[in-house]
Design a protein around this motif. Structure first.
Motif, PDB file in Angstrom:
ATOM      1  N   ALA A   1      64.229  -0.485 -35.056  1.00 52.99           N
ATOM      2  CA  ALA A   1      65.118   0.454 -35.590  1.00 52.99           C
ATOM      3  C   ALA A   1      66.276  -0.286 -36.535  1.00 52.99           C
ATOM      4  O   ALA A   1      66.380  -1.336 -36.160  1.00 52.99           O
ATOM      5  N   GLY A   2      66.706   0.214 -37.524  1.00 49.11           N
ATOM      6  CA  GLY A   2      67.573  -0.180 -38.359  1.00 49.11           C
ATOM      7  C   GLY A   2      69.139  -0.282 -37.616  1.00 49.11           C
ATOM      8  O   GLY A   2      70.234   0.193 -38.315  1.00 49.11           O
ATOM      9  N   VAL A   3      69.348  -0.689 -36.595  1.00 49.80           N
ATOM     10  CA  VAL A   3      70.419  -0.659 -35.747  1.00 49.80           C
ATOM     11  C   VAL A   3      70.823  -2.026 -35.105  1.00 49.80           C
ATOM     12  O   VAL A   3      69.989  -2.625 -35.188  1.00 49.80           O
TER      13      VAL A   3
ATOM     14  N   LEU B   1      73.054 -13.906 -35.955  1.00 51.17           N
ATOM     15  CA  LEU B   1      71.991 -13.783 -36.573  1.00 51.17           C
ATOM     16  C   LEU B   1      71.647 -12.348 -37.070  1.00 51.17           C
ATOM     17  O   LEU B   1      71.042 -12.133 -38.242  1.00 51.17           O
ATOM     18  N   ASP B   2      71.976 -11.446 -36.413  1.00 47.98           N
ATOM     19  CA  ASP B   2      71.814  -9.976 -36.866  1.00 47.98           C
ATOM     20  C   ASP B   2      72.378  -9.772 -38.161  1.00 47.98           C
ATOM     21  O   ASP B   2      71.903  -9.148 -38.938  1.00 47.98           O
ATOM     22  N   MET B   3      73.632 -10.208 -38.213  1.00 46.66           N
ATOM     23  CA  MET B   3      74.373 -10.163 -39.616  1.00 46.66           C
ATOM     24  C   MET B   3      73.743 -10.622 -40.854  1.00 46.66           C
ATOM     25  O   MET B   3      73.555 -10.028 -41.796  1.00 46.66           O
ATOM     26  N   PHE B   4      73.000 -11.911 -40.711  1.00 48.10           N
ATOM     27  CA  PHE B   4      72.203 -12.446 -41.744  1.00 48.10           C
ATOM     28  C   PHE B   4      71.090 -11.572 -41.897  1.00 48.10           C
ATOM     29  O   PHE B   4      70.462 -11.192 -43.159  1.00 48.10           O
ATOM     30  N   ARG B   5      70.068 -11.164 -40.737  1.00 54.30           N
ATOM     31  CA  ARG B   5      68.894 -10.708 -41.113  1.00 54.30           C
ATOM     32  C   ARG B   5      68.851  -9.249 -41.702  1.00 54.30           C
ATOM     33  O   ARG B   5      68.503  -8.721 -42.445  1.00 54.30           O
ATOM     34  N   THR B   6      70.165  -8.633 -41.202  1.00 57.59           N
ATOM     35  CA  THR B   6      70.249  -7.169 -41.673  1.00 57.59           C
ATOM     36  C   THR B   6      70.437  -7.148 -43.122  1.00 57.59           C
ATOM     37  O   THR B   6      70.138  -6.268 -43.904  1.00 57.59           O
ATOM     38  N   THR B   7      71.339  -8.010 -43.697  1.00 57.87           N
ATOM     39  CA  THR B   7      71.658  -8.404 -45.207  1.00 57.87           C
ATOM     40  C   THR B   7      70.181  -8.525 -45.712  1.00 57.87           C
ATOM     41  O   THR B   7      70.085  -7.934 -46.928  1.00 57.87           O
ATOM     42  N   LEU B   8      69.475  -9.407 -45.366  1.00 58.06           N
ATOM     43  CA  LEU B   8      68.085  -9.491 -46.009  1.00 58.06           C
ATOM     44  C   LEU B   8      67.480  -8.333 -45.848  1.00 58.06           C
ATOM     45  O   LEU B   8      66.469  -7.701 -46.913  1.00 58.06           O
ATOM     46  N   ASN B   9      67.406  -7.532 -44.633  1.00 60.56           N
ATOM     47  CA  ASN B   9      66.549  -6.209 -44.702  1.00 60.56           C
ATOM     48  C   ASN B   9      66.785  -5.258 -45.868  1.00 60.56           C
ATOM     49  O   ASN B   9      66.290  -4.872 -46.492  1.00 60.56           O
ATOM     50  N   VAL B  10      68.425  -5.216 -46.054  1.00 55.73           N
ATOM     51  CA  VAL B  10      68.866  -4.200 -46.857  1.00 55.73           C
ATOM     52  C   VAL B  10      68.547  -4.907 -48.552  1.00 55.73           C
ATOM     53  O   VAL B  10      68.060  -3.663 -49.259  1.00 55.73           O
TER      54      VAL B  10
ATOM     55  N   GLY C   1      64.384  -9.563 -42.988  1.00 59.19           N
ATOM     56  CA  GLY C   1      65.226 -10.580 -42.087  1.00 59.19           C
ATOM     57  C   GLY C   1      64.854 -10.664 -40.707  1.00 59.19           C
ATOM     58  O   GLY C   1      64.889 -11.741 -40.172  1.00 59.19           O
ATOM     59  N   THR C   2      64.571  -9.545 -40.212  1.00 61.33           N
ATOM     60  CA  THR C   2      64.071  -9.442 -38.902  1.00 61.33           C
ATOM     61  C   THR C   2      62.811 -10.190 -38.597  1.00 61.33           C
ATOM     62  O   THR C   2      62.596 -11.088 -37.362  1.00 61.33           O
ATOM     63  N   ALA C   3      61.983 -10.164 -39.377  1.00 63.66           N
ATOM     64  CA  ALA C   3      60.657 -10.853 -39.418  1.00 63.66           C
ATOM     65  C   ALA C   3      60.961 -12.497 -39.396  1.00 63.66           C
ATOM     66  O   ALA C   3      60.430 -13.124 -38.596  1.00 63.66           O
TER      67      ALA C   3
ATOM     68  N   THR D   1      78.109  -4.569 -40.754  1.00 59.76           N
ATOM     69  CA  THR D   1      77.662  -3.695 -39.619  1.00 59.76           C
ATOM     70  C   THR D   1      76.654  -4.016 -38.927  1.00 59.76           C
ATOM     71  O   THR D   1      76.415  -3.425 -37.843  1.00 59.76           O
ATOM     72  N   ALA D   2      75.735  -5.057 -39.297  1.00 63.15           N
ATOM     73  CA  ALA D   2      74.587  -5.160 -38.761  1.00 63.15           C
ATOM     74  C   ALA D   2      73.566  -3.961 -38.403  1.00 63.15           C
ATOM     75  O   ALA D   2      72.752  -4.049 -37.563  1.00 63.15           O
ATOM     76  N   SER D   3      73.798  -2.982 -39.384  1.00 64.81           N
ATOM     77  CA  SER D   3      72.924  -2.093 -39.241  1.00 64.81           C
ATOM     78  C   SER D   3      72.044  -1.528 -40.681  1.00 64.81           C
ATOM     79  O   SER D   3      72.893  -0.966 -41.616  1.00 64.81           O
ATOM     80  N   SER D   4      71.040  -1.575 -40.801  1.00 67.24           N
ATOM     81  CA  SER D   4      70.499  -1.225 -42.016  1.00 67.24           C
ATOM     82  C   SER D   4      70.391   0.412 -42.328  1.00 67.24           C
ATOM     83  O   SER D   4      70.633   0.760 -43.327  1.00 67.24           O
ATOM     84  N   ALA D   5      70.412   1.109 -41.287  1.00 66.22           N
ATOM     85  CA  ALA D   5      70.175   2.452 -41.383  1.00 66.22           C
ATOM     86  C   ALA D   5      71.879   3.161 -41.564  1.00 66.22           C
ATOM     87  O   ALA D   5      72.023   3.712 -42.602  1.00 66.22           O
TER      88      ALA D   5
ATOM     89  N   ALA E   1      68.595  -4.159 -32.616  1.00 68.11           N
ATOM     90  CA  ALA E   1      67.079  -4.025 -32.281  1.00 68.11           C
ATOM     91  C   ALA E   1      65.916  -4.974 -32.525  1.00 68.11           C
ATOM     92  O   ALA E   1      65.163  -5.071 -31.551  1.00 68.11           O
ATOM     93  N   GLY E   2      66.154  -6.153 -33.224  1.00 63.89           N
ATOM     94  CA  GLY E   2      65.453  -6.883 -33.449  1.00 63.89           C
ATOM     95  C   GLY E   2      65.259  -7.899 -32.246  1.00 63.89           C
ATOM     96  O   GLY E   2      64.220  -8.323 -32.090  1.00 63.89           O
ATOM     97  N   LEU E   3      66.109  -8.051 -31.428  1.00 58.51           N
ATOM     98  CA  LEU E   3      66.159  -8.712 -30.237  1.00 58.51           C
ATOM     99  C   LEU E   3      65.117  -8.250 -29.306  1.00 58.51           C
ATOM    100  O   LEU E   3      64.312  -8.760 -28.344  1.00 58.51           O
TER     101      LEU E   3
HETATM  102  N1  ASP Z   1      69.990  -5.064 -37.058  1.00 55.24           N
HETATM  103  C1  ASP Z   1      68.626  -4.904 -37.921  1.00 55.24           C
HETATM  104  C2  ASP Z   1      68.975  -3.915 -39.058  1.00 55.24           C
HETATM  105  O1  ASP Z   1      69.696  -2.903 -38.905  1.00 55.24           O
HETATM  106  C3  ASP Z   1      67.662  -4.629 -37.237  1.00 55.24           C
HETATM  107  C4  ASP Z   1      67.659  -5.767 -36.366  1.00 55.24           C
HETATM  108  O2  ASP Z   1      68.190  -6.130 -35.059  1.00 55.24           O
HETATM  109  O3  ASP Z   1      66.515  -6.957 -36.689  1.00 55.24           O
HETATM  110  O4  ASP Z   1      68.323  -4.110 -40.142  1.00 55.24           O
END
Ligand code: ASP
Length: 402
Positions: A340-342, A374-383, A300-302, A261-265, A345-347
Motif C-alpha cells: 500500500a502507498g502508506v 529509507l521509506d522517504m527515499f523509496r517513496t520519492t522514487l515510487n512517486v 523505490g520499494t522494490a 510524507t513517505a506516502s505515495s497515496a 508498508a514496504g517493511l
Molecule cells: N511508503 C511507500 C509508499 O507510500 C511504500 C513503502 O513503504 O515502501 O510508496
C-alpha cells in the motif's frame, strides 16, 4: 524590495530549514510534528473524492473502452517492467556496496517479535480484493484499488447509457474541478507542513543512529538515483519527447511531498496537479495512471527490498543462489504490487520476500530502526516513477500538451 518566491521555491526552502532545525534542536523539535499532521490530514481528506471524480470523468470522457483497455495494458506493462528493472538495479548496487559485511546492529527484542509477527496477504487474495464487496465501504475506508474499479465501471457505464447519464457526468465533472481547487488551496500550506514532517525525523534520527546502517541507506539512495537517471530519463525522453531535466523539475513538488510524507497515496493530489500543470499530461491519462501507480507501482520499494535481502543475507552469512535471486526478483515485483502507498508498508511486505527464499524474518528488525529514512527515499522514487508513466502513456496516446 519585496521578493516573491513561487511555491516550488518555498517548498525547497522549507525543506532546507527543516533539516537545519532537526540538526540544531534534535529530539525536541518533535513539538513541530502537529504541523506535519495538519498538512497530511489536509491532503489525505481529498484523496478519495479526488480519485473517484477525476477517474469517472477521465473514463467517461474518453468514450472509448478500447482506448481505455489499451491505456490500461500499457500502464501495467510499464509498471511491471520498470519494477523488475528496479529490483535488478537494487540487487546489483547492494552486491557492489556489500552493506551487510562487518556491521554490528543491535536489535531489541520487541522489534524482533514484531518482525516475526507480521504477515502478508497472499497473491490471489490481493487480486480478488480489487473488487469491492461494497463500493461505499471502499470509499469510506479509502481502498484505492477498489475505488479505481468502481470509478472505471461508473465511467464506462456513463458512456454506454448516453444521454440519460449526462447529468451524472456533469456532476462528477464539476465535482472534480472543485477537488482540484481544494488541492491548490491546500498546497499553500505545504511549506509549513514539510517543516513539521521533516524536522522531527531529522531530529530523531541523529547521525549516530544512521551510522551503522549508512551503507544500506547509501545503497538505496544510489540505486534510486541510477534508476531515475537511466530508466525514467530515457523513458520520458523517448516517449514523451520531454527533456528529463524539465520532467524532474516539473515533478519536484510532488517528490518533496513524497519524501516528507513517505506516502505515495498521500502525495496523489500533488502528483496529479504537477503532471497536469507542469508536464502537460491530460486529465484522462493522469487520473487513470496515477491512482493505479500509487497502489501497484513501487520501484523505490522494490529497490529497497533488493538491498534489504542482500543486507540480511550478508549479515547472517547466508549465500544467495541464482535461483534464489530469481525468486527474489519475482516475489519483489508481486510484493510491490501488494504494497500500500502508506508509510512503512514496504517493511511489512519484506516478510513475503524473505520467506520466499527462506531467510530469517528476524532480519527485518535489523533495518526497522532506520526504516523511516529509507521509506522517504523509496517513496520519492515510487512517486516519480508513477509520474514518468503518465508521460510515457500520455506521449504514446497523444495526450500530452506541448
Ligand atoms: N511508503 C511507500 C509508499 O507510500 C511504500 C513503502 O513503504 O515502501 O510508496
Amino acid at each position: 524590495m519585496k521578493i516573491k518566491f513561487n511555491l516550488i521555491t518555498q517548498i525547497f526552502i522549507a525543506f532546507i530549514v527543516a533539516i537545519a532545525l532537526g540538526i540544531i534542536f534534535g529530539d525536541s523539535i518533535s513539538i513541530l510534528a502537529p504541523l506535519g499532521d495538519l498538512f497530511l490530514r489536509l491532503i489525505k481528506f481529498i484523496i478519495t473524492p479526488l480519485i473517484l471524480s477525476t477517474l469517472v470523468v477521465g473514463v467517461a470522457s474518453s468514450g472509448d473502452p478500447k482506448q481505455l483497455g489499451r491505456m490500461g495494458l500499457k500502464t501495467v506493462f510499464y509498471y511491471l517492467l520498470t519494477t523488475a528493472v528496479a529490483i535488478i538495479i537494487g540487487l546489483s548496487v547492494a552486491f557492489l556496496i556489500s552493506p551487510g559485511e562487518g556491521v554490528d546492529v543491535s536489535v531489541n527484542e520487541s522489534e524482533q517479535a514484531a518482525a516475526a509477527d507480521t504477515e502478508s496477504q497472499s497473491v490471489v487474495e490481493t487480486f480478488l480484493n480489487i473488487i469491492p464487496e461494497n463500493p461505499f465501504d471502499a470509499l469510506a475506508s479509502g481502498n484505492i484499488l477498489q475505488i479505481i474499479f468502481f470509478a472505471i465501471f461508473i465511467g464506462l457505464a456513463i458512456t454506454f447509457v448516453g444521454k440519460k447519464a449526462q447529468p451524472v457526468y456533469e456532476f462528477f465533472d464539476g465535482f472534480a474541478e472543485i477537488m482540484y481547487k481544494i488541492t491548490a488551496i491546500i498546497m499553500y500550506t505545504a511549506p509549513i507542513g514539510i517543516i513539521g514532517l521533516v524536522a522531527p525525523v531529522i531530529g530523531e534520527y541523529g547521525l549516530s543512529v544512521l551510522l551503522p546502517l549508512i551503507k544500506v541507506i547509501l545503497a538505496v539512495v544510489i540505486a534510486c538515483l541510477v534508476h531515475a537517471g537511466i530508466v525514467y530519463s530515457s523513458a520520458v525522453k523517448i516517449y514523451g519527447k520531454i527533456n528529463p531535466i524539465k520532467f524532474f523539475k516539473g515533478i519536484s513538488p510532488a517528490a518533496l511531498v513524497a519524501f516528507s510524507t513517505a506516502s505515495s497515496a498521500g502525495t496523489l493530489p500533488v502528483t496529479l496537479k504537477n503532471t497536469q500543470e507542469n508536464l502537460g499530461v491530460s486529465t484522462k491519462v493522469s487520473s487513470f495512471v496515477l491512482p493505479l501507480g500509487a497502489t501497484i507501482n513501487m520501484d523505490g520499494t522494490a529497490i529497497y527490498q533488493g538491498v534489504a535481502v542482500v543486507f540480511i543475507a550478508q549479515f547472517y552469512g547466508l549465500d544467495l543462489s541464482f535461483l534464489q535471486l530469481l525468486t527474489v526478483v519475482l516475489t519483489t515485483v508481486l510484493a510491490s504490487i501488494g504494497t500500500a502507498g502508506v508509510p512503512g508498508a514496504g517493511l511489512i511486505m519484506l516478510t513475503m520476500v524473505l520467506s520466499s527464499v527462506n531467510m530469517p524474518l528476524e532480519g527485518i528488525a535489523l533495518i526497522a530502526g532506520v526504516d523511516r529514512i529509507l521509506d522517504m527515499f523509496r517513496t520519492t522514487l515510487n512517486v516519480v516513477g508513477d509520474a514518468s508513466a503518465t508521460v510515457v502513456v500520455g506521449g504514446s496516446e497523444k495526450e500530452l500538451k506541448k
